[in-house]
Design a protein around this motif. Structure first.
Motif, short mmCIF file in Angstrom:
data_model
loop_
_atom_site.label_atom_id
_atom_site.label_comp_id
_atom_site.label_asym_id
_atom_site.label_seq_id
_atom_site.Cartn_x
_atom_site.Cartn_y
_atom_site.Cartn_z
N TYR A 59 0.83 -1.20 0.00
CA TYR A 59 0.00 0.00 0.00
C TYR A 59 0.87 1.26 0.00
O TYR A 59 0.60 2.22 -0.74
CB TYR A 59 -0.95 0.01 1.19
CG TYR A 59 -1.83 1.24 1.21
CD1 TYR A 59 -2.92 1.34 0.34
CD2 TYR A 59 -1.58 2.30 2.06
CE1 TYR A 59 -3.73 2.46 0.33
CE2 TYR A 59 -2.38 3.43 2.05
CZ TYR A 59 -3.45 3.51 1.18
OH TYR A 59 -4.24 4.63 1.16
N ASN A 60 1.92 1.24 0.83
CA ASN A 60 2.81 2.40 0.87
C ASN A 60 3.48 2.63 -0.48
O ASN A 60 3.64 3.78 -0.92
CB ASN A 60 3.85 2.24 1.98
CG ASN A 60 3.25 2.42 3.35
OD1 ASN A 60 2.22 3.06 3.51
ND2 ASN A 60 3.89 1.85 4.35
N VAL A 63 0.91 4.27 -2.74
CA VAL A 63 0.75 5.69 -2.42
C VAL A 63 1.95 6.49 -2.91
O VAL A 63 1.79 7.59 -3.46
CB VAL A 63 0.52 5.89 -0.90
CG1 VAL A 63 0.59 7.37 -0.52
CG2 VAL A 63 -0.82 5.30 -0.49
N ASP A 64 3.15 5.93 -2.76
CA ASP A 64 4.34 6.62 -3.25
C ASP A 64 4.26 6.83 -4.77
O ASP A 64 4.63 7.88 -5.28
CB ASP A 64 5.60 5.84 -2.91
CG ASP A 64 5.95 5.91 -1.43
OD1 ASP A 64 5.42 6.79 -0.72
OD2 ASP A 64 6.75 5.06 -0.98
N GLY A 67 0.02 8.54 -5.23
CA GLY A 67 -0.59 9.48 -4.31
C GLY A 67 -1.71 8.82 -3.50
O GLY A 67 -2.06 7.66 -3.74
N VAL A 68 -2.24 9.56 -2.57
CA VAL A 68 -3.31 9.03 -1.71
C VAL A 68 -4.60 8.97 -2.52
O VAL A 68 -4.98 9.96 -3.16
CB VAL A 68 -3.49 9.93 -0.47
CG1 VAL A 68 -4.64 9.44 0.39
CG2 VAL A 68 -2.21 10.01 0.34
N THR A 71 -7.92 11.86 -3.04
CA THR A 71 -7.57 13.18 -2.47
C THR A 71 -8.35 14.32 -3.11
O THR A 71 -8.56 15.35 -2.47
CB THR A 71 -6.06 13.48 -2.62
OG1 THR A 71 -5.69 13.35 -3.99
CG2 THR A 71 -5.24 12.57 -1.77
#
Length: 76
Positions: A59-60, A63-64, A67-68, A71
């Motif tokens: 997941y990280n 996101v990297d 992005g989230v 948003t």
């Protein structure tokens, strides 16, 4: 939900610690139980993190890279 079943146990404490706790009116059983509950929570949390480390890393990485998610709908 009924009253929890209480079990008697034995433990060894440093004499000075026990005397000070008694002098201060500390409930040894209640305090020890609270400490054991906190240790259980910590161990369960650590185990969960270890069991889910791969998913968290995935997941990280997402996101990297991206992005989230969602948003554009955030108001802050």
């Amino acid at each position: 939900m009924g009253t929890p079943t209480r079990k008697s146990t034995s433990m060894t404490l440093d004499g000075a610690v026990l005397e000070e706790a008694r002098r201060l009116g500390i409930n040894i059983s209640q305090t020890a139980e609270g400490g054991v509950i906190a240790a259980i929570r910590t161990k369960r949390s650590d185990a969960w993190r270890q069991e889910n480390a791969g998913a968290i890393a995935d997941y990280n990485a997402f996101v990297d890279a991206n992005g989230v998610p969602l948003t554009e709908f955030c108001k802050f």
